[in-house]
Design a protein around this motif. Structure first.
Motif, PDB file in Angstrom:
ATOM      1  N   ALA A  87       0.858  -1.193   0.000  1.00 44.35           N
ATOM      2  CA  ALA A  87       0.000   0.000   0.000  1.00 44.35           C
ATOM      3  C   ALA A  87       0.888   1.236   0.000  1.00 44.35           C
ATOM      4  CB  ALA A  87      -0.920  -0.008   1.213  1.00 44.35           C
ATOM      5  N   PHE A  88       1.648   1.414  -1.079  1.00 43.08           N
ATOM      6  CA  PHE A  88       2.581   2.536  -1.137  1.00 43.08           C
ATOM      7  C   PHE A  88       2.435   3.357  -2.416  1.00 43.08           C
ATOM      8  CE2 PHE A  88       4.630  -1.156  -2.976  1.00 43.08           C
ATOM      9  CZ  PHE A  88       5.194  -0.672  -4.141  1.00 43.08           C
ATOM     10  N   LYS A  89       1.499   2.959  -3.281  1.00 43.15           N
ATOM     11  CA  LYS A  89       1.266   3.724  -4.498  1.00 43.15           C
ATOM     12  C   LYS A  89       0.156   4.743  -4.269  1.00 43.15           C
ATOM     13  CE  LYS A  89       0.867  -0.294  -6.690  1.00 43.15           C
ATOM     14  NZ  LYS A  89       1.515  -1.190  -5.717  1.00 43.15           N
ATOM     15  N   SER A  99       5.970  -5.416   8.681  1.00 41.28           N
ATOM     16  CA  SER A  99       7.061  -4.471   8.940  1.00 41.28           C
ATOM     17  C   SER A  99       8.413  -5.085   8.597  1.00 41.28           C
ATOM     18  CB  SER A  99       7.044  -4.023  10.406  1.00 41.28           C
ATOM     19  OG  SER A  99       5.910  -3.233  10.680  1.00 41.28           O
ATOM     20  N   CYS A 100       8.594  -6.369   8.882  1.00 39.22           N
ATOM     21  CA  CYS A 100       9.842  -7.043   8.517  1.00 39.22           C
ATOM     22  C   CYS A 100       9.983  -7.154   7.002  1.00 39.22           C
ATOM     23  CB  CYS A 100       9.911  -8.424   9.159  1.00 39.22           C
ATOM     24  SG  CYS A 100      10.153  -8.406  10.943  1.00 39.22           S
ATOM     25  N   LEU A 101       8.864  -7.455   6.317  1.00 37.55           N
ATOM     26  CA  LEU A 101       8.896  -7.518   4.854  1.00 37.55           C
ATOM     27  C   LEU A 101       9.229  -6.150   4.276  1.00 37.55           C
ATOM     28  CD1 LEU A 101       8.465  -8.916   2.141  1.00 37.55           C
ATOM     29  CD2 LEU A 101       6.001  -8.514   2.393  1.00 37.55           C
ATOM     30  N   GLY A 102       8.621  -5.091   4.838  1.00 41.86           N
ATOM     31  CA  GLY A 102       8.928  -3.744   4.382  1.00 41.86           C
ATOM     32  C   GLY A 102      10.390  -3.392   4.597  1.00 41.86           C
ATOM     33  N   LEU A 161      20.658  -1.601  -1.142  1.00 40.54           N
ATOM     34  CA  LEU A 161      21.853  -2.309  -1.651  1.00 40.54           C
ATOM     35  C   LEU A 161      21.890  -2.378  -3.171  1.00 40.54           C
ATOM     36  CD1 LEU A 161      24.118  -3.564   0.176  1.00 40.54           C
ATOM     37  CD2 LEU A 161      22.007  -3.066   1.386  1.00 40.54           C
ATOM     38  N   GLY A 162      20.920  -1.774  -3.847  1.00 35.35           N
ATOM     39  CA  GLY A 162      20.891  -1.786  -5.303  1.00 35.35           C
ATOM     40  C   GLY A 162      20.413  -3.094  -5.892  1.00 35.35           C
ATOM     41  N   MET A 163      19.822  -3.966  -5.086  1.00 35.29           N
ATOM     42  CA  MET A 163      19.324  -5.243  -5.589  1.00 35.29           C
ATOM     43  C   MET A 163      18.003  -5.056  -6.335  1.00 35.29           C
ATOM     44  SD  MET A 163      20.218  -7.313  -2.078  1.00 35.29           S
ATOM     45  CE  MET A 163      19.558  -8.904  -2.564  1.00 35.29           C
ATOM     46  N   LYS A 164      17.253  -4.018  -5.990  1.00 38.54           N
ATOM     47  CA  LYS A 164      16.032  -3.638  -6.691  1.00 38.54           C
ATOM     48  C   LYS A 164      16.071  -2.137  -6.902  1.00 38.54           C
ATOM     49  CE  LYS A 164      14.016  -7.752  -6.425  1.00 38.54           C
ATOM     50  NZ  LYS A 164      13.668  -8.578  -7.617  1.00 38.54           N
ATOM     51  N   LYS A 165      15.486  -1.684  -8.025  1.00 36.58           N
ATOM     52  CA  LYS A 165      15.542  -0.247  -8.312  1.00 36.58           C
ATOM     53  C   LYS A 165      14.446   0.528  -7.589  1.00 36.58           C
ATOM     54  CE  LYS A 165      12.808  -0.463 -12.602  1.00 36.58           C
ATOM     55  NZ  LYS A 165      12.753  -0.082 -14.036  1.00 36.58           N
ATOM     56  N   ASP A 166      13.354  -0.145  -7.236  1.00 41.69           N
ATOM     57  CA  ASP A 166      12.260   0.497  -6.518  1.00 41.69           C
ATOM     58  C   ASP A 166      11.470  -0.575  -5.766  1.00 41.69           C
ATOM     59  OD1 ASP A 166      10.572  -0.776  -8.402  1.00 41.69           O
ATOM     60  OD2 ASP A 166      10.592   0.981  -9.714  1.00 41.69           O
ATOM     61  N   PHE A 167      10.271  -0.228  -5.301  1.00 41.97           N
ATOM     62  CA  PHE A 167       9.488  -1.154  -4.484  1.00 41.97           C
ATOM     63  C   PHE A 167       8.429  -1.919  -5.268  1.00 41.97           C
ATOM     64  CE2 PHE A 167      10.503   2.360  -1.356  1.00 41.97           C
ATOM     65  CZ  PHE A 167      11.536   1.667  -0.737  1.00 41.97           C
ATOM     66  N   SER A 168       8.452  -1.834  -6.581  1.00 36.32           N
ATOM     67  CA  SER A 168       7.374  -2.420  -7.383  1.00 36.32           C
ATOM     68  C   SER A 168       7.291  -3.936  -7.240  1.00 36.32           C
ATOM     69  CB  SER A 168       7.545  -2.038  -8.856  1.00 36.32           C
ATOM     70  OG  SER A 168       8.803  -2.480  -9.345  1.00 36.32           O
ATOM     71  N   HIS A 169       8.399  -4.575  -6.883  1.00 38.51           N
ATOM     72  CA  HIS A 169       8.392  -6.048  -6.776  1.00 38.51           C
ATOM     73  C   HIS A 169       7.565  -6.554  -5.612  1.00 38.51           C
ATOM     74  CE1 HIS A 169      11.492  -4.739  -3.971  1.00 38.51           C
ATOM     75  NE2 HIS A 169      11.503  -5.932  -3.427  1.00 38.51           N
ATOM     76  N   MET A 221       4.807 -10.232  -4.092  1.00 42.62           N
ATOM     77  CA  MET A 221       5.049 -10.982  -2.862  1.00 42.62           C
ATOM     78  C   MET A 221       3.832 -10.985  -1.935  1.00 42.62           C
ATOM     79  SD  MET A 221       8.869  -9.469  -2.105  1.00 42.62           S
ATOM     80  CE  MET A 221       9.218 -10.583  -0.752  1.00 42.62           C
ATOM     81  N   VAL A 222       2.840 -10.152  -2.257  1.00 48.60           N
ATOM     82  CA  VAL A 222       1.683  -9.986  -1.376  1.00 48.60           C
ATOM     83  C   VAL A 222       0.411 -10.362  -2.130  1.00 48.60           C
ATOM     84  CG1 VAL A 222       0.348  -8.365   0.031  1.00 48.60           C
ATOM     85  CG2 VAL A 222       2.851  -8.127  -0.127  1.00 48.60           C
ATOM     86  N   GLY A 223      -0.327 -11.316  -1.616  1.00 50.31           N
ATOM     87  CA  GLY A 223      -1.607 -11.693  -2.213  1.00 50.31           C
ATOM     88  C   GLY A 223      -2.768 -11.109  -1.427  1.00 50.31           C
TER      89      GLY A 223
END
Length: 517
Positions: free
Chosen positions: A250-252, A441-444, A453-461, A465-467
Motif C-alpha cells: 500500500a505505497f502507491k 514491517s519485517c517484509l517492508g 543495496l541496489g538489488m532492486k531499483k524500486d518497491f514495485s516487486h 510478494m503480497v496476495g
C-alpha cells in the motif's frame, strides 16, 4: 544463495525474519521483553534487554535457515517510534527507554501547544505535539528531572541505541527522526527553534541519515554472537508504521493501509511532506522522496480485550472449556445485533487518544443507552466505535491525499474477524482487501534493504510478494445506517471536549488519594 533479514524492534518484542533470494520466508523468531508500568502514566523498557533481543532473534533465524556467515546479503531494520533514552558522557544509558506509551509528559504537551504555538511546531516537524513524542518527554525531563537533563550527552531512541552498540556511532534515520517532534521535515534537519525551546543543541542528538543508509564495520564481538560476518551491511531502515505500508503493498498513490492490533493506524504514501491544517495527522518519512501521512489510535484491540474481560467473563470461561477462541464468541454475540447497535454509540477512548484528537484526557463512554439495550448491543457498539474513530482519521486523510482512494487494505489481529472486516467496509463505504502478507514491517524492512543495496531499483516487486486472503464489498443497507449515525458520533465527541479535561483531572486526583490512603 544469499539470505536477507528484516528485523523489527517492537514495543513488546523484537522479531527477525530471514528470506531467501526469492523472498520466501525461511525462518521467523521473536524475543519478548517486559514493559515496566509502575504507575498509570509510566511505560518504560530496558534498552540493554532490547539490544540482546536483537542479537538473539538474528542469531536464531540465521541458525534455523542454515545460513553461512558470508551468505547474509544484509540486515535491515524496522522500529517502533517515539522512544527516548538519555545517554551520559560514558555513552551509557542513565534512563530506561521511555516508550511512546509513556504519558508522564502530558502537562508539557499541553504547555507546548498553549504557550509555544504547538500547531506551528507540528507544521514544521510533522509530529503532533503529544506526550508520546520525544519533544514533550525532553521538556518534562528538563523541568522535572533536571539532574538527568544536565547529565545528558545524547538524547536518542531505541534503534539509535542498537546502532551505537553495533557500530559505535550515533545515527538516526529520517523516518524515526521525523517522529520525534525535533526534526524539520521540510529541511531534513533538526528544527533550530525547537532545540532552542528545549535548551539543547544538535550535538546532543544523532546524525540524521536517509533510511537507505547502511554500515558494514560492525563490532566483531556482536557479529560472532549473531553468526554473521562483521562486514555484513546493516541498513538503518525506517519506522514500523511506514514499513508496514510497504509490507502490505500500500505505497502507491491512492492506496490506504488500515491496521488494528492492540492499537491501530491508518496511513497512505505521498511524494512530499504535507501537514493537516488542524494538526490531526502525522507526516513521517519512508525515504527522503516518499512520505507517509496518517494517524495512529491508542484504542484498537485493547478495547475488545476490555469488553471480553468486563462484559463476557462467563462466555469466555465457557469458550476455554470448549477449546473455542474467546474472541470468536464475542463476535458471535455481536452478530445478533444489526448495524448501528440500535442507536447505541461507544467512544473507545479507554487509553486517551492520539489521532484525530491528540488528547491524553479524552475518555470512553456509551451514549444512547436505554432499557432495551443488552450485552450484545454494547459489544457491537464497542466494535463499531473503534472503526468510527479510525474513519474520523480517514476523513482528514482524504483532504491531503494526492489522489482519491483506490484501495483500502486492512491488517492486524482484527482482520481475523469476518464481522469486523465487513463492518469496516460498510463504515468506510469502500471495498476492503486483506493482504496475505505476513510480518509486514519485517517484509517492508527487507524490501527497503533491497533498494538500499541496489538489488532492486524500486518497491514495485512487493506486489508480487503480497496476495489477498479476503475481500469485502460494502452492504448497502448497513451503509445507510452508518451514514446516519456517524455524524452523531463525531458531533458528540466535539461537544464533550471541555468535559474530558475535567473528568481526567478528577480521576487523577482520586487515584492519588487512593494511593496515599
Amino acid at each position: 544463495m544469499k539470505f536477507m533479514i528484516g528485523a523489527d524492534i517492537g514495543t513488546t518484542s523484537t522479531k527477525a525474519v530471514i528470506y531467501d533470494d526469492e523472498g520466501t520466508i525461511k525462518a521467523v523468531h521473536h524475543v519478548e521483553y517486559p514493559l515496566h508500568t509502575p504507575t498509570a502514566d509510566t511505560a518504560e523498557q530496558d534498552p540493554n534487554e532490547i539490544f540482546d533481543a536483537v542479537l538473539m532473534t538474528i542469531k536464531h533465524v540465521v541458525r534455523e535457515a542454515g545460513a553461512a556467515k558470508n551468505e547474509i546479503a544484509f540486515v535491515s531494520f524496522s522500529s517502533a517510534m517515539h522512544s527516548l533514552i538519555v545517554m551520559d558522557d560514558d555513552n551509557e544509558p542513565i534512563t530506561r527507554s521511555i516508550t511512546w506509551a509513556d504519558n508522564r509528559s502530558y502537562q508539557y504537551a499541553k504547555k507546548i501547544n498553549k504557550e509555544y504555538n504547538g500547531l506551528d511546531i507540528y507544521h514544521r516537524t510533522g509530529t503532533p505535539v503529544h506526550p508520546m513524542s520525544p519533544l514533550s518527554k525532553i521538556m518534562w525531563l528538563k523541568e522535572e528531572k533536571p539532574e538527568l537533563f544536565q547529565r545528558a550527552k545524547k538524547f536518542i531512541g531505541i534503534k539509535e541505541f542498537v546502532f551505537y552498540k553495533l557500530f559505535n556511532r550515533y545515527v538516526i534515520d529520517y523516518s524515526i527522526a521525523s517522529a520525534t517532534g525535533l526534526f524539520n521535515i521540510h529541511e531534513l534537519d533538526y528544527d533550530k527553534d525547537v532545540l532552542q525551546l528545549l535548551d539543547i543543541d544538535d550535538s546532543q542528538l544523532s546524525e540524521p541519515v536517509d533510511t537507505t543508509t547502511y554500515y558494514e564495520d560492525m563490532d566483531r564481538r556482536f557479529a560472532d554472537v549473531m553468526g554473521i560476518d562483521a562486514g555484513t551491511p546493516f541498513v538503518i531502515g525506517a519506522s514500523d508504521g511506514v514499513l508496514s505500508n510497504l509490507g502490505v503493498d500500500a505505497f502507491k498513490p491512492g492506496e490506504v493501509a488500515v491496521t488494528i492490533g492492540t492499537s491501530g493506524a491508518i496511513r497512505t504514501v505521498i511524494d512530499r511532506p504535507k501537514t493537516d491544517k488542524q494538526g490531526r495527522l502525522f507526516c513521517y518519512a519512508l525515504t527522503k522522496d516518499q512520505w507517509v501521512i496518517g494517524g495512529p489510535v491508542n484504542n484498537g484491540g485493547i478495547v475488545l480485550r476490555w469488553i471480553r474481560d468486563e462484559f463476557a467473563a462467563s462466555e469466555t470461561e465457557t469458550a476455554k472449556r470448549l477449546g473455542v477462541e474467546s474472541y470468536d464468541v464475542l463476535m458471535k454475540i455481536a452478530e445478533r445485533v444489526p448495524a448501528g447497535s440500535n442507536g447505541l454509540l461507544f467512544h473507545p477512548y479507554l487509553a486517551g487518544e492520539r489521532a484525530p484528537h491528540w488528547n491524553a484526557d479524552v475518555r470512553g463512554s456509551f451514549f444512547g443507552l436505554t432499557l432495551s439495550h443488552k450485552k450484545e448491543h454494547m459489544i457491537r457498539a464497542a466494535l463499531e466505535g473503534v472503526i468510527f474513530n479510525l474513519y474520523s482519521v480517514f476523513i482528514a486523510l482524504n483532504v491531503l491525499m494526492d489522489e482519491p482512494v483506490k484501495s483500502l487494505k486492512a491488517t492486524g489481529g482484527f482482520a481475523k474477524s469476518e464481522l469486523w472486516r465487513q463492518m469496516m467496509a460498510d463504515i468506510f463505504e469502500h471495498d476492503l482487501i486483506v493482504p496475505e502478507s505476513h510480518e509486514s514491517s519485517c517484509l517492508g524492512a527487507m524490501a527497503l534493504g533491497q533498494v538500499a543495496l541496489g538489488m532492486k531499483k524500486d518497491f514495485s516487486h512487493i506486489s508480487d510478494m503480497v496476495g489477498a486472503s479476503f475481500e469485502h464489498t460494502p452492504a448497502f443497507d448497513n451503509v445507510k445506517i452508518y451514514r446516519e449515525i456517524l455524524p452523531l458520533y463525531i458531533n458528540l465527541t466535539q461537544s464533550l471536549e471541555e468535559n474530558y479535561a475535567a473528568i481526567a483531572a478528577f480521576q487523577r486526583r482520586h487515584e492519588q488519594l487512593l494511593e496515599e490512603n
